[in-house]
Design an enzyme around this catalytic site. Structure first.
Site, short mmCIF file in Angstrom:
data_model
loop_
_atom_site.label_atom_id
_atom_site.label_comp_id
_atom_site.label_asym_id
_atom_site.label_seq_id
_atom_site.Cartn_x
_atom_site.Cartn_y
_atom_site.Cartn_z
N CYS A 181 51.31 60.72 -67.55
CA CYS A 181 51.42 61.33 -66.22
C CYS A 181 52.79 61.92 -65.92
O CYS A 181 52.97 62.55 -64.87
CB CYS A 181 51.04 60.31 -65.15
SG CYS A 181 51.91 58.75 -65.26
N HIS A 182 53.74 61.77 -66.80
CA HIS A 182 55.11 62.26 -66.55
C HIS A 182 55.62 62.95 -67.79
O HIS A 182 56.26 62.30 -68.64
CB HIS A 182 56.02 61.09 -66.16
CG HIS A 182 57.39 61.47 -65.72
ND1 HIS A 182 58.43 61.63 -66.60
CD2 HIS A 182 57.89 61.72 -64.50
CE1 HIS A 182 59.53 61.94 -65.93
NE2 HIS A 182 59.23 62.00 -64.65
N PHE A 183 55.37 64.12 -68.00
CA PHE A 183 54.64 65.15 -67.28
C PHE A 183 53.49 65.60 -68.17
O PHE A 183 53.61 65.57 -69.39
CB PHE A 183 55.54 66.34 -66.98
CG PHE A 183 56.72 66.01 -66.11
CD1 PHE A 183 56.59 65.96 -64.73
CD2 PHE A 183 57.95 65.74 -66.68
CE1 PHE A 183 57.69 65.67 -63.92
CE2 PHE A 183 59.04 65.44 -65.88
CZ PHE A 183 58.93 65.40 -64.50
N VAL B 160 57.60 62.59 -71.09
CA VAL B 160 58.93 62.00 -71.19
C VAL B 160 58.94 60.73 -70.33
O VAL B 160 58.30 60.67 -69.28
CB VAL B 160 60.02 63.00 -70.73
CG1 VAL B 160 59.84 63.42 -69.29
CG2 VAL B 160 61.41 62.46 -70.97
#
Length: 183
Positions: free
Chosen positions: A76-78, A83
């Site tokens: 979810c990041h990103f 990362v």
């Protein structure tokens, strides 16, 4: 309230299972500070903890997090640019300063109180193998407020990528934590 546990500091390293037990209040006894559990625990093991040594002679903590592409934050990041959030590395350092206080036998609810300076010079990608956190304890204050100050470095596969100066974690009487404000 801030009594020192009789069995403090008996071990120099801890497994993931023991760290999870700390998060459930089963490692250092009743009233001891707890680590987060499950996905918010950003440490797989503590390989060294000592009340001596480190850059300031007041203690050192070394801990590791194994990295694999399936870790929750990479999803979810990103999206398309995975990362590890830098704030999770910073939180891991706060977690370990609080763990040091509990390991020393201090009691209370742990809270991050701030950091003097943080620098990010690299990143943790899904291709990395390991993150290492190294905390040099600068000072432990054991008065009405229990607080530790430390400097920390985060390494990915042996390369320093984050530094934090003056990490502060305090332990508080549960009665002082009744609302949003810390008393």
């Amino acid at each position: 309230m801030h009594a020192i546990a009789e069995n403090h500091g008996v071990k120099a390293s801890y497994t993931k299972e023991e760290l999870q037990a700390c998060g459930q209040g089963r490692l250092f006894g009743e009233g001891a500070a707890k680590l987060p559990v499950d996905q918010m625990l950003m440490v797989d093991r503590v390989s060294q903890i000592s009340a001596e040594g480190g850059a300031y002679g007041h203690g050192i903590v070394r801990a590791q997090l194994d990295i694999n592409p399936d870790l929750w934050f990479f999803k979810c990041h990103f999206v398309g640019d995975p990362v590890m959030p830098g704030c999770l590395g910073l939180d891991a350092m706060w977690q370990l300063v609080g763990f040091f206080l509990a390991w020393k036998g201090h009691k209370g609810l742990g809270r991050a109180l701030g950091v003097g300076e943080v620098k990010f010079t690299g990143q943790v990608l899904p291709s990395a193998k390991s993150v290492e956190y190294v905390l040099d304890i600068k000072r432990v204050i054991a008065r009405k407020l229990i607080m530790a100050l430390a400097d920390g470095t985060v390494y990915v596969d042996g390369k320093a990528i984050y530094t934090a100066k003056d990490l502060r974690v305090g332990l508080f009487d549960p009665a002082a934590m009744s609302g949003a404000e810390i008393k």
